[in-house]
Design a protein around this motif. Structure first.
Motif, PDB file in Angstrom:
ATOM      1  N   MET A   1      22.266  22.924   0.771  1.00 24.01           N
ATOM      2  CA  MET A   1      22.110  23.154   1.216  1.00 24.01           C
ATOM      3  C   MET A   1      21.901  24.931   1.242  1.00 24.01           C
ATOM      4  SD  MET A   1      24.860  24.056   4.899  1.00 24.01           S
ATOM      5  CE  MET A   1      26.207  24.568   3.506  1.00 24.01           C
ATOM      6  N   LEU A   5      22.122  28.970   5.810  1.00 30.25           N
ATOM      7  CA  LEU A   5      22.265  28.050   6.818  1.00 30.25           C
ATOM      8  C   LEU A   5      23.714  27.938   6.535  1.00 30.25           C
ATOM      9  CD1 LEU A   5      20.445  25.084   6.862  1.00 30.25           C
ATOM     10  CD2 LEU A   5      19.930  26.829   7.900  1.00 30.25           C
ATOM     11  N   ARG A   6      24.558  28.225   8.193  1.00 29.47           N
ATOM     12  CA  ARG A   6      25.770  28.395   7.688  1.00 29.47           C
ATOM     13  C   ARG A   6      26.663  26.794   8.159  1.00 29.47           C
ATOM     14  NH1 ARG A   6      27.748  32.659  10.554  1.00 29.47           N
ATOM     15  NH2 ARG A   6      27.339  33.516   8.756  1.00 29.47           N
ATOM     16  N   LYS A   7      27.537  25.791   8.003  1.00 30.72           N
ATOM     17  CA  LYS A   7      28.325  24.538   7.621  1.00 30.72           C
ATOM     18  C   LYS A   7      29.889  24.520   9.088  1.00 30.72           C
ATOM     19  CE  LYS A   7      27.375  20.508   5.747  1.00 30.72           C
ATOM     20  NZ  LYS A   7      27.548  19.852   4.611  1.00 30.72           N
ATOM     21  N   ARG A   8      29.485  24.275  10.059  1.00 30.44           N
ATOM     22  CA  ARG A   8      30.948  24.151  10.954  1.00 30.44           C
ATOM     23  C   ARG A   8      31.119  22.078  10.833  1.00 30.44           C
ATOM     24  NH1 ARG A   8      31.044  28.626  15.027  1.00 30.44           N
ATOM     25  NH2 ARG A   8      30.620  30.478  14.142  1.00 30.44           N
ATOM     26  N   SER A   9      31.738  22.291  10.784  1.00 32.14           N
ATOM     27  CA  SER A   9      32.609  20.991  10.555  1.00 32.14           C
ATOM     28  C   SER A   9      32.845  20.867  12.309  1.00 32.14           C
ATOM     29  CB  SER A   9      33.112  20.159   9.942  1.00 32.14           C
ATOM     30  OG  SER A   9      32.848  20.101   9.268  1.00 32.14           O
ATOM     31  N   THR A  17      31.614  14.990  12.726  1.00 32.32           N
ATOM     32  CA  THR A  17      30.598  15.515  12.291  1.00 32.32           C
ATOM     33  C   THR A  17      30.281  17.376  11.606  1.00 32.32           C
ATOM     34  OG1 THR A  17      29.863  14.159  14.187  1.00 32.32           O
ATOM     35  CG2 THR A  17      28.363  15.982  13.427  1.00 32.32           C
ATOM     36  N   SER A  18      29.190  17.292  10.769  1.00 31.78           N
ATOM     37  CA  SER A  18      28.908  18.638  10.435  1.00 31.78           C
ATOM     38  C   SER A  18      27.559  19.097  10.897  1.00 31.78           C
ATOM     39  CB  SER A  18      29.203  18.485   9.220  1.00 31.78           C
ATOM     40  OG  SER A  18      28.403  18.106   8.515  1.00 31.78           O
ATOM     41  N   VAL A  19      26.997  20.398  11.379  1.00 33.16           N
ATOM     42  CA  VAL A  19      26.286  20.873  11.678  1.00 33.16           C
ATOM     43  C   VAL A  19      25.636  21.749  10.796  1.00 33.16           C
ATOM     44  CG1 VAL A  19      25.349  21.597  13.555  1.00 33.16           C
ATOM     45  CG2 VAL A  19      26.524  19.464  13.809  1.00 33.16           C
ATOM     46  N   ALA A  20      24.678  22.184  10.425  1.00 37.09           N
ATOM     47  CA  ALA A  20      23.990  23.326   9.524  1.00 37.09           C
ATOM     48  C   ALA A  20      23.769  24.006  10.149  1.00 37.09           C
ATOM     49  CB  ALA A  20      24.122  23.142   7.744  1.00 37.09           C
ATOM     50  N   TRP A  26      23.931  30.291  15.684  1.00 31.73           N
ATOM     51  CA  TRP A  26      25.856  30.047  15.711  1.00 31.73           C
ATOM     52  C   TRP A  26      26.308  31.160  17.201  1.00 31.73           C
ATOM     53  CZ3 TRP A  26      27.732  26.193  15.760  1.00 31.73           C
ATOM     54  CH2 TRP A  26      27.340  24.583  14.414  1.00 31.73           C
ATOM     55  N   ALA A  58      21.106  18.799  15.103  1.00 30.97           N
ATOM     56  CA  ALA A  58      20.983  20.465  14.871  1.00 30.97           C
ATOM     57  C   ALA A  58      19.431  21.208  15.322  1.00 30.97           C
ATOM     58  CB  ALA A  58      20.585  21.086  12.932  1.00 30.97           C
TER      59      ALA A  58
END
Length: 82
Positions: A1, A5-9, A17-20, A26, A58
Motif C-alpha cells: 500500500m 494512503l490511510r487504511k481503515r477497517s 472490510t478495509s478501505v485505503a 478521509w 474506494a
C-alpha cells in the motif's frame, strides 16, 4: 500500500472490510458524517449500496466525497452574504 494512503477497517454487512484512501478524502468523509449526523459505517454502507457493481468501494467513496463538496460549494454560491 502506498504511504500516501490511510487504511481503515470496517465491518459492513457482517464482513470485515478495509478501505485505503488519501487523507484528504478521509477528511471530507469525516465532514460529511458530522454534517449528516451519521457514523462512518453508516455512510460507507450507503455508498456501498449505491455503487455500480464494477466500481470499487474506494472509488465510490472518493466520488461521493467529491460530489458532496461540489454540493456544498453550489449551496454556498447560492446563499447571499449576510
Amino acid at each position: 500500500m502506498s504511504r500516501h494512503l490511510r487504511k481503515r477497517s470496517l465491518i459492513l454487512a457482517g464482513h470485515d472490510t478495509s478501505v485505503a484512501l488519501e487523507p484528504a478524502f478521509w477528511a471530507v468523509l469525516e465532514r460529511m458524517i458530522t454534517h449528516q449526523h451519521i457514523t462512518l459505517v453508516q455512510l460507507v454502507t450507503l455508498v456501498d449500496a449505491q455503487r455500480a457493481p464494477d466500481q470499487s468501494l474506494a472509488s465510490a467513496l472518493r466520488v461521493s466525497a467529491l460530489e458532496w463538496l461540489e454540493q456544498q460549494v453550489e449551496t454556498h454560491m447560492r446563499t447571499p452574504p449576510p
